[in-house]
Design a protein around this motif. Sequence first.
Motif, PDB file in Angstrom:
ATOM      1  N   TRP A 253       0.696  -1.402  -0.211  1.00  0.00           N
ATOM      2  CA  TRP A 253      -0.297  -0.342   0.515  1.00  0.00           C
ATOM      3  C   TRP A 253       0.935   1.633   0.042  1.00  0.00           C
ATOM      4  O   TRP A 253       0.177   2.749  -0.889  1.00  0.00           O
ATOM      5  CB  TRP A 253      -0.647   0.882   1.458  1.00  0.00           C
ATOM      6  CG  TRP A 253      -2.375  -0.952   1.280  1.00  0.00           C
ATOM      7  CD1 TRP A 253      -2.090  -2.206   1.717  1.00  0.00           C
ATOM      8  CD2 TRP A 253      -2.617  -1.482   0.029  1.00  0.00           C
ATOM      9  NE1 TRP A 253      -3.563  -2.989   1.025  1.00  0.00           N
ATOM     10  CE2 TRP A 253      -3.710  -2.624   0.631  1.00  0.00           C
ATOM     11  CE3 TRP A 253      -3.283  -0.393  -0.695  1.00  0.00           C
ATOM     12  CZ2 TRP A 253      -5.085  -2.531  -0.159  1.00  0.00           C
ATOM     13  CZ3 TRP A 253      -4.721  -0.959  -1.437  1.00  0.00           C
ATOM     14  CH2 TRP A 253      -5.407  -1.574  -1.207  1.00  0.00           C
ATOM     15  N   CYS A 254       2.051   0.823   0.674  1.00  0.00           N
ATOM     16  CA  CYS A 254       2.763   2.511   0.931  1.00  0.00           C
ATOM     17  C   CYS A 254       3.631   2.848   0.065  1.00  0.00           C
ATOM     18  O   CYS A 254       4.354   3.569  -0.392  1.00  0.00           O
ATOM     19  CB  CYS A 254       3.390   2.345   2.213  1.00  0.00           C
ATOM     20  SG  CYS A 254       2.101   2.420   3.856  1.00  0.00           S
ATOM     21  N   ARG A 256       4.001   2.150  -3.766  1.00  0.00           N
ATOM     22  CA  ARG A 256       2.648   1.946  -4.842  1.00  0.00           C
ATOM     23  C   ARG A 256       2.978   1.515  -5.913  1.00  0.00           C
ATOM     24  O   ARG A 256       2.618   0.705  -6.928  1.00  0.00           O
ATOM     25  CB  ARG A 256       2.102   4.007  -5.362  1.00  0.00           C
ATOM     26  CG  ARG A 256       1.013   3.829  -3.873  1.00  0.00           C
ATOM     27  CD  ARG A 256       0.291   5.392  -4.423  1.00  0.00           C
ATOM     28  NE  ARG A 256      -0.621   5.760  -2.912  1.00  0.00           N
ATOM     29  CZ  ARG A 256      -1.741   6.449  -3.251  1.00  0.00           C
ATOM     30  NH1 ARG A 256      -1.821   6.859  -4.366  1.00  0.00           N
ATOM     31  NH2 ARG A 256      -2.055   6.501  -2.396  1.00  0.00           N
ATOM     32  N   ARG A 259       4.039  -2.589  -5.937  1.00  0.00           N
ATOM     33  CA  ARG A 259       2.560  -3.214  -6.188  1.00  0.00           C
ATOM     34  C   ARG A 259       3.161  -4.663  -6.813  1.00  0.00           C
ATOM     35  O   ARG A 259       2.773  -5.755  -6.419  1.00  0.00           O
ATOM     36  CB  ARG A 259       1.527  -2.237  -6.755  1.00  0.00           C
ATOM     37  CG  ARG A 259       1.076  -1.377  -4.784  1.00  0.00           C
ATOM     38  CD  ARG A 259      -0.666  -0.745  -5.013  1.00  0.00           C
ATOM     39  NE  ARG A 259      -0.345   0.020  -3.929  1.00  0.00           N
ATOM     40  CZ  ARG A 259      -1.571   0.756  -3.750  1.00  0.00           C
ATOM     41  NH1 ARG A 259      -2.402   0.819  -4.856  1.00  0.00           N
ATOM     42  NH2 ARG A 259      -1.831   1.731  -3.429  1.00  0.00           N
ATOM     43  N   GLY A 414      -4.278  -0.624   4.250  1.00  0.00           N
ATOM     44  CA  GLY A 414      -5.130  -0.446   3.230  1.00  0.00           C
ATOM     45  C   GLY A 414      -6.056   1.061   3.614  1.00  0.00           C
ATOM     46  O   GLY A 414      -6.173   1.751   2.482  1.00  0.00           O
ATOM     47  N   SER A 417      -3.937   3.937   2.902  1.00  0.00           N
ATOM     48  CA  SER A 417      -3.756   4.332   1.912  1.00  0.00           C
ATOM     49  C   SER A 417      -5.141   5.022   0.942  1.00  0.00           C
ATOM     50  O   SER A 417      -5.003   5.997   0.541  1.00  0.00           O
ATOM     51  CB  SER A 417      -3.884   3.490   0.882  1.00  0.00           C
ATOM     52  OG  SER A 417      -3.558   2.871  -0.681  1.00  0.00           O
ATOM     53  N   GLN A 418      -6.605   4.208   1.143  1.00  0.00           N
ATOM     54  CA  GLN A 418      -7.689   4.829   0.560  1.00  0.00           C
ATOM     55  C   GLN A 418      -8.080   6.383   1.570  1.00  0.00           C
ATOM     56  O   GLN A 418      -8.172   7.087   0.681  1.00  0.00           O
ATOM     57  CB  GLN A 418      -8.982   3.794   1.187  1.00  0.00           C
ATOM     58  CG  GLN A 418      -8.136   2.796   0.494  1.00  0.00           C
ATOM     59  CD  GLN A 418      -9.661   1.781   0.375  1.00  0.00           C
ATOM     60  OE1 GLN A 418     -10.708   1.974   1.492  1.00  0.00           O
ATOM     61  NE2 GLN A 418     -10.201   1.065  -0.170  1.00  0.00           N
TER      62      GLN A 418
END
Length: 421
Positions: A253-254, A256, A259, A414, A417-418
């Motif tokens: 998540w951190c 990007r 990924r 997560g 991240s959102q």
Amino acid sequence: MPSLIFLLILSQNLGVGHRFPWSWLPLGMGRGFWGLATLFFIGALFSKNLRKTLDQLLARLLSLRAFFLTLVVLNAAYALLNYGYFRGLGYSIPVLHLILCALAGVFIWRGTNPLRVALGLSVGLLVSSIMHFPLNPTRSDMLPVIAGAFEQWKLGGSPYGVFILNGGDHNTMPYLPGVFLSHWPAWAAGVDLRWGSVLFRALWGVLLLRQSDRLPPGSLWMKMAAVWLLNPYLNFRHDLYFEFFNFLMVAFWCVRSLRGLTLALMIVSRQWAWVLAPFLIFGMVMKKAWRDLGLFVLSSVVLGGLGIALFAGSTTWTGFGSVVLSGFQERLSWSEFPGDFGFTLAPLFYALHAAPLLQYLQAALCVGFFLWVVLRRPQQAFYYGWVTLSLFLMLNMHFWNYFWISPSLFLLAGWGSQLET
């Protein structure tokens, strides 16, 4: 989401283990209580209204400095509990634990960023455990088994073969290559394998700090991340093996831009990623993240080739599969559930003599939820992938409370991240 993370942390600290205190209750009341608690947690997974109410209550709790101080005190108490229960195995009085907890309490009282304090304390307690609590297979065989597998591999044998541990016990190393190899630097250096865990915890902790910096000061997410790191059960379990996997879950998540690589590494590191992967890949497709998908395919091919090159000379597919894929199959024939008290439905199936159904239900669950997400909830692939993993763990015939550490961390990262987007 914060209330789900908090419930998982609470369950670990109330459940603690598979004997005390719940086994003391008569007439199976301990299992009954945790069965009802599990149903409540399932209700929270699917009820937005229940989660909203719980989130509001949690926000009030996390506004209290006294709550964070209580967690620090509990960390000190758990350190003393560790010493008291395992001093016969060479554990010494955890003086450094107590000093670190006292310092953390002072910083929190003075209003220092709780996430920074929590990270420093969690890493410090892990270092302190190396000083005060020696690894012992009688306490936990996870890291000693990994070290034994390296020794056997060094001598030309298979790391997934049977070897002798602790002066006579036959053991196998059931962990996927990613987690196994993550301990190689510490083993090769001849130091306690937990030093590798210290490094990975510090790395993913820094990633969480960077994520916190992108959010408003004093955000609920930052406070919840601090609670996660102050989890007394997490710091009590200094002997766990999957800190590298935790790093990958946060990095997914951190970081990007990586990924695709991170997901490929997750898949070759721990089986929980096999449940999440279809949902995460579908999420990439929905966002048209073709670069991530391309990197994932390329990384998977490269990692597969490396795995064959490293293990083909010592390990057969049959030997690997018998240990990693079906090493716990015999538990399905046991008359009683052998695991911890906690959020799990498996004891019910054992009580009904229906344990062999568990794996069929897990398979149906994964396929059914994935199809449902594709057809009905394509924009919520991450959350329902995590729900699927949670239900999968509740139906696992082999369950320990520490299983919830990685999923709760993945949900935390997560969620953060959102919030950034």
